[in-house]
Every structure is written in structure tokens, then in C-alpha cells.
Design an enzyme around this catalytic site. Structure first.
Site, PDB file in Angstrom:
ATOM      1  N   TRP A 168       0.866  -1.200   0.000  1.00  0.00           N
ATOM      2  CA  TRP A 168       0.000   0.000   0.000  1.00  0.00           C
ATOM      3  C   TRP A 168       0.894   1.239   0.000  1.00  0.00           C
ATOM      4  O   TRP A 168       2.081   1.124   0.324  1.00  0.00           O
ATOM      5  CB  TRP A 168      -0.906  -0.002   1.240  1.00  0.00           C
ATOM      6  CG  TRP A 168      -2.225   0.702   0.997  1.00  0.00           C
ATOM      7  CD1 TRP A 168      -2.616   1.914   1.483  1.00  0.00           C
ATOM      8  CD2 TRP A 168      -3.310   0.210   0.195  1.00  0.00           C
ATOM      9  NE1 TRP A 168      -3.883   2.219   1.037  1.00  0.00           N
ATOM     10  CE2 TRP A 168      -4.331   1.186   0.229  1.00  0.00           C
ATOM     11  CE3 TRP A 168      -3.524  -0.941  -0.563  1.00  0.00           C
ATOM     12  CZ2 TRP A 168      -5.548   1.047  -0.454  1.00  0.00           C
ATOM     13  CZ3 TRP A 168      -4.728  -1.088  -1.240  1.00  0.00           C
ATOM     14  CH2 TRP A 168      -5.718  -0.102  -1.178  1.00  0.00           C
ATOM     15  N   ASP A 227      -0.215  10.841  -0.204  1.00  0.00           N
ATOM     16  CA  ASP A 227      -1.277  11.841  -0.076  1.00  0.00           C
ATOM     17  C   ASP A 227      -2.619  11.224   0.302  1.00  0.00           C
ATOM     18  O   ASP A 227      -2.756  10.008   0.426  1.00  0.00           O
ATOM     19  CB  ASP A 227      -1.428  12.590  -1.412  1.00  0.00           C
ATOM     20  CG  ASP A 227      -1.843  11.660  -2.542  1.00  0.00           C
ATOM     21  OD1 ASP A 227      -1.257  10.566  -2.669  1.00  0.00           O
ATOM     22  OD2 ASP A 227      -2.767  12.018  -3.307  1.00  0.00           O
ATOM     23  N   GLU A 230      -3.611   8.447  -1.726  1.00  0.00           N
ATOM     24  CA  GLU A 230      -2.763   7.261  -1.544  1.00  0.00           C
ATOM     25  C   GLU A 230      -1.932   6.924  -2.769  1.00  0.00           C
ATOM     26  O   GLU A 230      -1.661   5.767  -3.056  1.00  0.00           O
ATOM     27  CB  GLU A 230      -3.649   6.042  -1.183  1.00  0.00           C
ATOM     28  CG  GLU A 230      -4.771   6.364  -0.228  1.00  0.00           C
ATOM     29  CD  GLU A 230      -5.517   5.143   0.268  1.00  0.00           C
ATOM     30  OE1 GLU A 230      -6.354   4.623  -0.483  1.00  0.00           O
ATOM     31  OE2 GLU A 230      -5.246   4.693   1.402  1.00  0.00           O
TER      32      GLU A 230
END
Ligand code: NOJ
Ligand code: NOJ
Length: 506
Positions: A168, A227, A230
Site C-alpha cells: 500500500w 497523499d 494514496e
């Protein structure tokens, strides 16, 4: 509970309709706190307002929609099968799977719940909101304590509190700042209620609680992070604004609770962040650059235009008006010419970019950024609501200042709000409009109309039952991506609160 909330709104709508027609010449008198000015102004303009603002159907829809938003937001807080205090981003389990507690979404949602708690008069409902907030605070603490790849910058958690450990974009440093701000708002409520013990417990220490969040923020802000979307690792305007605000609010709480060393440190860091934030204004392009110093992530966002900048400007809270100085509170606030210039650049880009903005539907559907490709790159409900909120908040600031300064940067933003070409031609950069000037009134009315047009736009694409998904298909307008996005409902409630505050002269 929902029924009586709705009833209250019907009553105030009726009261609203009774406000006598209002002549601009008497505008000034209304400033002296004798009547809710904006209410009168809104009423007076009805005959000339555009379709959306005049549409009584919008008022009725907003009453119903507020109840829907409240119920559906609540359904995603501590839902069945989750740990108490966990907030699902959406009940959608696939395409996309949003069945996670995102630190950002949860914090922004629970910030709205603090507001609901504060404004609620009924003791039973108040207690219910408080219970939700206490659960959230405990869950947040649990996520802080769980070992995770990015520490407090970890963006999302399983609904039982374990960190999500798959690949992620991490860290995401807006999250811990927003979480701290929400918990500080709760601590402020405890203090108001004469319970410093509870506030102190929430504040915690460097290893857990609000202070742990503030320590993370105050030691991390110089580094880049992913941010709000993502996608890009850089210095982000929105992240830095959230960091700054949490540190200023945190300094206030630290000082109040007798931790002055920490307060000084947080304030000094907030000042450092302010210097960095000013770098984002791009005078050549005439808008705020969302990201600087990119070092990882998507590389095709050439314009640097991003609605996250508008989120940064509207994410301020009732607490800020109480604890920040006027200067601190005015920093890139909704009426800041750089913010308004950015809003106008975004509006134009999305107007041209989406097919659903080409027809004669009211308002403009707003997306994240022009180059967006996520789910095909569509307009988003929460951002369209955010633009409505920006207008209401900017209007409220102008009303409070009793002045609208027009700069060359935001001249086009203002001109776009005027219906009469003669007024547009008369508007000049370098003037400060005061309430005696007819253009002042017309611009306030224009902001109100524009604000409502965004809400009317959300209405156009909402499901018949009032439920709202993350996005509106850019070609068909149908709701798409995650259904019942929690953050949507919080954003809509927040936009409606700003709308009320303006109309009621609060
Ligand atoms: C998932 C993120 O939540 C979303 O914001 C992003 O656009 C996509 N990943 C693509 O990177
Ligand atoms: C994707 C969005 O880009 C991000 O801002 C959000 O936190 C997640 N979805 C969850 O709603």
C-alpha cells in the site's frame, strides 16, 4: 431520533420561508446582529436566483438527505462484526473492498460526530454520540499500539484493529494529524464539561493517545508521505495543512493540561510547516500546487491541480475559532484568494473534462484531479459537497469581515458568480467591496447559489433512496465505486452545517 431531526429541519425551513423580502439597501442594518443576515439575503434573491437555488425541491431533498446521511454514516460506525469504535470506509467488500478502518476517513467522520454531539440538545442522543466517540478513541489507541509497517502513518486497519499489511502507499501522514485533531476536539468537550481527568486520559503521553499522535506529526512533517489519494509520495499541501492544524490545536491542549514544553515545540513546528506551505502557491499557473518534491508514486499528474487543496481549506473546526488567533485561523482559509483561485481552476477543468458537466444540469460535478484514472477518473460526491462547503464558508468569512477584497488572482472566481454581464464587467481587481456596495450582496448571493448548485448536482446523481456511492460516472452520472461511502455522508453533513451557519448568521 432521525424523525425528530427531520422535524426540526422542516420547522426551520418553514421559519426560513417567513423571512420578509429584503431590500439590499437595508443590508447594513442586518449586520448589527439583529437578524440572521444571510437568511434574509437568500430570501430576497429568490426571484432572480437560478433554477437550483430557487428549487424548493432542493430544500425538501436536503431535509430528507440529511436524515439519510446521518443514518447511513452511523451504520458504518462500529458495524456488526467489527470492534467497537472501528469505522468502515464503506460496507463494500469487493470492487472495491473498503471494509477497513482508514485512519483518515475515520478521523474526518468522527470529527463530524463531535460536531453532532456538541450541537445535540437531547440528553439521550448526546450520550449516544459520546459513546460512539469514546469507542472511537479506544479503537484509535488500539491501532496506535499495534506494530505496523508505517507506525502511526499506517493508512488502514482491519475492522478488528489489526493493521493491513499488504502492499500500500505508506506512510500517509495526513491520517495521524486528522486523528489527533478529532481527539483534541473531544478533549475540548471534556474540558467544557468540567472533566479535565478525561481530557488528560485522552491526551495520554508520548507512547499513546493524542500526545503520541502529535509527537509523530511534529517529528515527521519534514519528510514526504503519501497523499490523501494514496498515490504520490511527496510534500502535500493537504497533508501539511492537516499537520499544522493538529499541532496548533495540540499546543493549545498541551498548554491547557500543563505540558508547556510540548506546547512550545508543537507551535514552533507549526510555524515551520507554514513556511513550507507558502511554497505551494504557483503564481505563474495561478493556483496552489498540490504536491512538491515528489519522490515516489504516480507520475502523470502534470497539472498539479487537485481538489485535495480545497479539502485542506475547509477542514477547520469550531474549536479553531475558540483556540486559534484570527491570524492563525485565516491561514489559507476558505476566503483566501489563492484558495478561491484554485477552486475556480478546478471547477473549469472539471466542467470541460466530464461529459455530465456539459448538459444543463445544475452545478458542476467535481473530481479529485484532472488526470485521475481510478475507476476511470470520475467526479466524487464528497468533493462536490466540499465545493459547496467552501462557498458557504467563504461567504461566512466575508460576512464576518464585512468586506470582500477582490484580487487579480480570484477575480475570475468572483466574476463567475455574477449573473449579469454588466456586473461582471464592473467587477475589478484591487477593490474592497463593503456591504453598501450592491456587488457585495450579489457576490454573497452568488456564493449561496453556487453552493446550492453543487448540492443540487449531488441530488441529481444520488440513488433514489438517498444513498451515495464514492463516485458519479463521468459519462452516465450513475453512482459508481464504493457504495455508502462513510466519508460522503460526513462531508454532506458538514456542508449542510456550513450552509446553516451562514444562513443563521452564526
Ligand atoms: C486505491 C486508492 O484507494 C485510490 O485512491 C487510488 O486511486 C488507487 N488505489 C489507485 O492507485
Ligand atoms: C480512496 C481514497 O482515495 C482515499 O482518500 C480514501 O481514504 C479511501 N479510498 C477509503 O475511502
Amino acid at each position: 431520533m432521525l424523525r425528530s431531526t427531520a422535524l426540526l429541519l422542516v420547522l426551520s425551513a418553514a421559519a426560513w420561508a417567513q423571512v420578509p423580502a429584503f431590500a439590499p439597501a437595508s443590508l447594513d442594518a442586518l449586520f448589527d446582529g439583529r437578524a440572521p443576515l444571510a437568511t434574509a439575503v437568500a430570501k430576497s434573491d429568490r426571484p432572480s436566483a437560478d433554477k437550483a437555488a430557487r428549487d424548493t425541491g432542493l430544500e425538501a431533498w436536503l431535509v430528507r438527505e440529511r436524515a439519510v446521511a446521518l443514518a447511513r454514516m452511523r451504520a458504518n460506525i462500529s458495524p456488526a462484526g467489527a470492534a467497537p469504535g472501528a469505522v468502515a470506509a464503506s460496507p463494500s467488500h469487493e470492487e472495491p473492498n473498503y471494509w477497513y478502518h482508514w485512519r483518515r476517513d475515520a478521523a474526518l467522520t468522527m470529527q463530524e460526530v463531535v460536531g453532532l454531539y456538541t450541537r445535540e440538545g437531547d440528553p439521550a442522543r448526546k450520550a449516544e454520540y459520546l459513546g460512539m466517540l469514546r469507542d472511537y478513541a479506544s479503537f484509535a489507541r488500539k491501532t496506535q499500539a499495534a506494530p505496523s509497517p508505517a507506525g502511526l502513518g499506517e493508512p488502514k486497519y482491519e475492522m478488528d484493529g489489526r493493521p493491513f499489511t499488504g502492499p500500500w502507499g505508506r506512510p500517509q501522514d495526513d491520517g495521524p494529524a486528522e486523528e489527533a485533531s478529532t481527539l483534541i476536539a473531544l478533549a475540548a468537550e471534556y474540558l467544557k464539561a468540567g472533566r479535565p481527568d478525561l481530557a488528560r486520559e485522552l491526551y495520554g503521553d508520548a507512547s499513546g493517545g493524542i500526545k503520541a499522535g502529535l509527537e509523530y506529526v511534529s517529528h515527521r512533517w519534514r519528510q514526504t508521505s503519501f497523499d490523501v489519494w494514496e498515490e504520490v509520495k511527496a510534500h502535500h499541501f493537504d497533508t501539511a495543512m492537516a499537520q499544522r492544524l493538529s499541532l496548533l490545536e495540540g499546543a493549545w491542549l498541551a498548554r491547557t493540561l500543563g505540558d508547556p514544553g510540548a506546547a512550545d515545540w508543537y507551535e514552533a513546528q507549526a510555524r515551520g510547516i507554514e513556511e513550507q506551505l507558502k511554497r505551494h502557491w504557483d503564481p505563474a499557473r495561478g493556483y496552489i500546487q498540490t504536491a512538491l518534491d515528489r519522490d515516489e508514486g504516480l507520475d502523470y499528474k502534470a497539472s498539479g491541480l487537485d481538489a485535495a487543496v480545497i479539502l485542506a481549506a475547509i477542514h477547520r473546526r469550531p474549536l479553531d475559532e475558540a483556540v486559534l488567533s484570527a491570524g492563525q485561523n485565516a491561514f489559507f482559509s476558505p476566503s483566501d484568494p489563492r484558495v478561491l483561485a484554485t477552486a475556480y481552476a478546478l471547477k473549469r477543468a472539471f466542467k470541460a473534462g466530464y461529459r455530465i458537466n456539459q448538459g444543463d444540469q445544475p452545478g458542476t460535478a467535481i473530481g479529485r484531479y484532472p488526470e485521475d484514472r481510478y475507476f476511470g477518473g470520475n467526479p466524487w460526491v464528497l468533493l462536490t459537497a466540499a465545493f459547496s462547503q467552501l462557498d458557504s464558508m467563504a461567504a461566512r468569512e466575508f460576512m464576518q469581515k464585512r468586506a470582500i477584497p477582490v484580487y487579480k488572482e480570484d477575480l475570475a472566481f468572483f466574476a463567475d458568480l455574477l449573473e449579469d454581464p454588466a456586473d461582471r464587467a464592473a467587477l475589478r481587481a484591487g477593490v474592497v467591496l463593503t456591504p453598501q456596495d450592491p456587488l457585495f450582496t450579489k457576490l454573497i448571493l452568488g456564493l449561496m447559489r453556487d453552493s446550492d448548485a453543487y448540492l443540487a448536482r449531488v441530488r441529481t446523481h444520488a440513488n433514489p433512496d438517498g444513498s451515495l456511492s464514492e463516485q458519479m460516472d463521468r459519462d452516465s452520472g450513475y453512482m459508481t465505486s464504493a457504495r455508502d461511502l462513510t466519508w460522503n455522508y460526513a462531508s454532506l453533513l458538514s456542508a449542510l452545517e456550513a450552509r446553516d451557519a451562514l444562513r443563521e448568521g452564526r
